[in-house]
Design an enzyme around this catalytic site. Structure first.
Site, PDB file in Angstrom:
ATOM      1  N   HIS A 144       0.821  -1.212   0.000  1.00  0.00           N
ATOM      2  CA  HIS A 144       0.000   0.000   0.000  1.00  0.00           C
ATOM      3  C   HIS A 144       0.867   1.280   0.000  1.00  0.00           C
ATOM      4  O   HIS A 144       0.522   2.279   0.654  1.00  0.00           O
ATOM      5  CB  HIS A 144      -0.961  -0.009   1.192  1.00  0.00           C
ATOM      6  CG  HIS A 144      -1.576  -1.365   1.481  1.00  0.00           C
ATOM      7  ND1 HIS A 144      -1.957  -2.233   0.481  1.00  0.00           N
ATOM      8  CD2 HIS A 144      -1.862  -2.022   2.658  1.00  0.00           C
ATOM      9  CE1 HIS A 144      -2.454  -3.351   1.033  1.00  0.00           C
ATOM     10  NE2 HIS A 144      -2.395  -3.246   2.332  1.00  0.00           N
ATOM     11  N   ASP A 152      -7.029  -6.383  -1.866  1.00  0.00           N
ATOM     12  CA  ASP A 152      -6.937  -6.340  -0.394  1.00  0.00           C
ATOM     13  C   ASP A 152      -8.109  -7.070   0.258  1.00  0.00           C
ATOM     14  O   ASP A 152      -8.285  -7.017   1.473  1.00  0.00           O
ATOM     15  CB  ASP A 152      -6.827  -4.894   0.111  1.00  0.00           C
ATOM     16  CG  ASP A 152      -6.599  -4.772   1.603  1.00  0.00           C
ATOM     17  OD1 ASP A 152      -5.786  -5.542   2.140  1.00  0.00           O
ATOM     18  OD2 ASP A 152      -7.264  -3.926   2.235  1.00  0.00           O
ATOM     19  N   ASN A 205     -10.068  -5.040   8.907  1.00  0.00           N
ATOM     20  CA  ASN A 205     -10.300  -3.817   9.706  1.00  0.00           C
ATOM     21  C   ASN A 205     -11.086  -2.725   8.979  1.00  0.00           C
ATOM     22  O   ASN A 205     -11.201  -1.610   9.496  1.00  0.00           O
ATOM     23  CB  ASN A 205      -8.977  -3.238  10.231  1.00  0.00           C
ATOM     24  CG  ASN A 205      -8.268  -4.234  11.122  1.00  0.00           C
ATOM     25  OD1 ASN A 205      -8.842  -4.704  12.094  1.00  0.00           O
ATOM     26  ND2 ASN A 205      -7.027  -4.592  10.782  1.00  0.00           N
TER      27      ASN A 205
END
Ligand SMILES: O=C(O)c1cc(C(=O)O)oc(=O)c1
Length: 301
Positions: free
Chosen positions: A181, A250, A255
């Site tokens: 990322h 992803d 989360n």
């Protein structure tokens, strides 16, 4: 926020759109994870989140829906250093997945070789305090030296505010490095902002640092399409480092339960950051093949 009676969290979209963008043949989702299933692959006692099951069948159904051919499955922090769930998903992919492991520094060479046989091609070092308790640089360096002979690379996850502090450690890693990322820049600063400038300095410091141009949902607050600031900040990176960028969903978005992204909308970002078919082919096909299926690349070059 979606949490079941057992406190297990769902962080992925229930019904992602079919993207408008059609990935090129052989496209790789080079950053995704599996969670469990917990009955077969329990989570680590040190896990910082307790997700609902998001196993290989769900991952491969998403892959097909989005028009991808392959996955690179990155061991999620909730599974600690037990890579069984990741290895199970790779084994069930019929050759369409490889992976990145998280290993205990005490791992033996024989155990590393067994991971290689199971489709692992890299190890992940995670520096996010909200995800892991310890990130021992000296022991990580020892692992990095030991995986060299396997032809693996290091995948590293850190946030922009520790990049300078990490530089001596990064400089000492003897294998290729893939940064998750983009090291989490503040994309609102734009392509020439302090975070991107520092990150480019890392990319310019050696030619074997790669990055994943991923997670507009994580990097742009408030999250949600059209993610214009992400596109503005990231498109020049893809154009300036076309041979060292990777892309991934992803999924299942650890989360992100308060703002789950639609995976179809994430795929539709691709033609905005990689604007030509050639850039798209590098990002989605040839670059991931170089790192994860190098035996095929040596034939096609
Ligand atoms: O930012 C995160 O929360 C996150 C977590 C994990 C993981 O738990 O492994 O992986 C990611 O790529 C991102």
């Amino acid at each position: 926020m979606s949490t079941d009676a057992a406190g297990r969290i769902t962080s992925w979209h229930p019904n992602p759109a079919v993207p408008r963008f059609v990935p090129p043949p052989g496209a790789v989702d080079a950053h995704c994870h599996v969670f469990g299933p917990m009955a077969d692959f329990p989570f680590s006692a040190q896990a910082k989140y307790l997700p609902a099951d998001a196993g290989p069948d769900m991952l491969f159904a998403l892959r097909d829906r989005l028009g991808f051919a392959r996955n690179v499955i990155v061991q999620a922090s909730c599974h600690g250093t037990d890579n069984a769930a990741t290895l199970n998903a790779i084994a069930r992919s019929a050759g369409a997945a490889r992976g990145v492991a998280v290993v205990d520094p005490a791992i033996t060479d024989g155990e590393l070789e067994a991971l290689h046989d199971g489709g692992i091609r890299g190890v992940r070092f995670n520096f996010l305090k909200r995800l892991v308790d310890n990130a021992p640089k000296d022991r990580f360096l020892d692992i990095a030296r030991r995986i060299q002979s396997l032809g693996w690379h290091v995948v590293i996850y850190f946030e922009a505010d520790i990049l300078e502090e990490l530089r001596p450690f990064l400089d000492a890693i003897p294998t290729p490095i893939v940064v998750d990322h983009m090291g989490r820049p503040d994309v609102a600063q734009g392509p020439g902002g302090a975070d991107m400038t520092a990150f480019r300095a890392l990319l310019d410091s050696r030619d074997d640092v790669w990055t994943k141009v991923t997670c507009p949902d994580r990097l742009e607050e408030p999250a949600g399409p059209p993610w214009d600031r992400f596109v503005t900040a990231v498109r020049p990176l893809v154009e300036d480092y076309p041979d060292r960028v990777l892309w991934g969903t992803d999924w299942p978005h650890p989360n992100m339960q308060d703002a789950v992204p639609d995976d179809g909308a994430l795929v539709d970002i691709i033609p905005r950051i990689a604007v030509t078919p050639e850039l798209q082919r590098k990002l989605l096909v040839t670059n991931p093949a170089t790192l994860y299926w190098p035996e095929e690349r040596s034939f096609s070059l």
